[in-house]
Design an enzyme around this catalytic site. Structure first.
Site, short mmCIF file in Angstrom:
data_model
loop_
_atom_site.label_atom_id
_atom_site.label_comp_id
_atom_site.label_asym_id
_atom_site.label_seq_id
_atom_site.Cartn_x
_atom_site.Cartn_y
_atom_site.Cartn_z
N HIS A 57 0.85 -1.20 0.00
CA HIS A 57 0.00 0.00 0.00
C HIS A 57 0.89 1.24 0.00
CE1 HIS A 57 0.70 -0.53 4.32
NE2 HIS A 57 0.14 0.63 4.60
N HIS A 59 1.36 3.95 1.99
CA HIS A 59 1.87 4.72 3.13
C HIS A 59 3.40 4.85 3.08
CE1 HIS A 59 -1.98 4.05 5.72
NE2 HIS A 59 -2.07 5.09 4.92
N ASP A 61 5.74 4.59 5.20
CA ASP A 61 6.58 3.55 5.81
C ASP A 61 6.51 2.23 5.03
OD1 ASP A 61 3.87 3.39 6.86
OD2 ASP A 61 4.61 1.93 8.32
N HIS A 62 5.90 2.26 3.85
CA HIS A 62 5.83 1.07 2.99
C HIS A 62 6.34 1.33 1.57
CE1 HIS A 62 3.51 -1.27 5.96
NE2 HIS A 62 3.25 -0.05 6.39
N ASP A 134 -0.18 -3.92 6.25
CA ASP A 134 -0.86 -3.43 7.45
C ASP A 134 -2.31 -3.89 7.53
OD1 ASP A 134 1.47 -2.11 8.10
OD2 ASP A 134 0.68 -0.09 7.78
N HIS A 172 4.53 -4.73 10.97
CA HIS A 172 4.89 -4.02 12.21
C HIS A 172 4.98 -4.96 13.40
CE1 HIS A 172 4.37 0.19 10.79
NE2 HIS A 172 3.46 -0.34 9.98
FE FE Z 1 2.64 0.71 8.22
ZN ZN Z 2 0.00 1.62 6.60
#
Ligand code: FE
Ligand code: ZN
Length: 256
Positions: A57, A59, A61-62, A134, A172
């Site tokens: 996805h 985001h 942090d991805h 996530d 995570h």
């Molecule tokens: Fe994340």
């Molecule tokens: Zn995310």
């Protein structure tokens, strides 16, 4: 053939990065790009060359490391078609049922909207592994940033339908706080109580609690247990639809 090599490493504050290596071809994918430094270090340590990025996805942090890694390696970037305008450097946009080839290995794409509207998972069926980003966490699930509870419940259902022995790689390390919440909604669940204790012990030793398995999550993760009479009794929704039990559980976790 079960022969993928999976290398897991921490990144940013509480993310996990993954490299997936298919030895017969040398093809190597980064599952998401939380942080460039640790990804390059992991490639170097293993002597692997990055050929693919498989994004779950959009985001930061991805997908935040996409541009720099593509510039450095020329890798092919695969990502969700529902977010193709948000994934830096995307070369191939994929959706439900599409097959992504990594050398001799094949991943089937599963659309799992809810956390974001285009979120996807990658299921390497021959190797019994799924990368869920996530969407599903050990004892948790992603927050509903862009999707509805009904979408997320449907998405989790697709993951629950995978074989019990499927190893689940989440993005995570949230397990310990997830366990604290889980115990408030299903304190009667002996498997959960035992798992929470084991998680505390692991974390006290500095160990990871990811990956997990579909079987373990179905037995202990409250977000997969909307049908549990004990959970329903605890949150006062004995006769509700599963999706409404899930929605209430998610709401309680948001306020926990
Ligand atoms: Fe994340
Ligand atoms: Zn995310």
């Amino acid at each position: 053939m079960a022969n993928l090599h999976i290398h897991q490493f921490p990144a940013l504050k509480d993310n996990y990065g993954y490299l997936v290596h298919e030895p017969s071809s040398g093809a190597t994918a980064a599952i998401d790009t939380p942080e460039v430094g640790p990804i390059l270090k992991a490639l170097d340590e293993n002597g692997w060359k990055l050929t693919h990025i498989l994004n779950t996805h959009h985001h930061y942090d991805h997908a935040g490391g996409n541009a720099e890694l593509k510039a450095k390696t020329g890798c092919l970037i695969v990502g969700p078609k529902g977010e193709k305008d948000l994934i830096p450097g995307i070369d191939r946009a994929v959706g439900d049922g599409d097959i992504v080839e990594l050398g001799a290995a094949r991943a089937r794409v599963i659309e799992v909207p809810g956390h974001t509207r285009g979120h996807i998972a990658y299921h390497f069926a021959d190797d019994h592994v799924v990368f869920v980003g996530d969407t599903l966490f050990a004892l948790g699930c992603g927050r509903l940033f862009e999707g509805t509870a009904a979408q997320m419940w449907n998405s989790l259902g697709k993951l629950m339908a995978l074989p019990d022995d499927t190893t689940v790689y989440c993005a995570h390390e949230y397990t310990q706080s997830n366990a604290r919440f889980a115990l408030t909604v299903e304190p009667q669940n002996k498997a959960l109580v035992a798992r929470a204790k084991e998680i505390d012990e692991k974390r006290a030793r500095g160990e990871w609690t990811v990956p997990t398995t579909i079987a373990l999550e179905k037995a202990t993760n409250p977000f997969l247990r909307a049908a549990s009479p004990d959970l329903r009794a605890t949150i006062g929704l004995a006769a509700a639809e599963n999706v409404d039990v899930f929605a209430e559980t998610r709401k309680r976790k948001d306020n926990f």
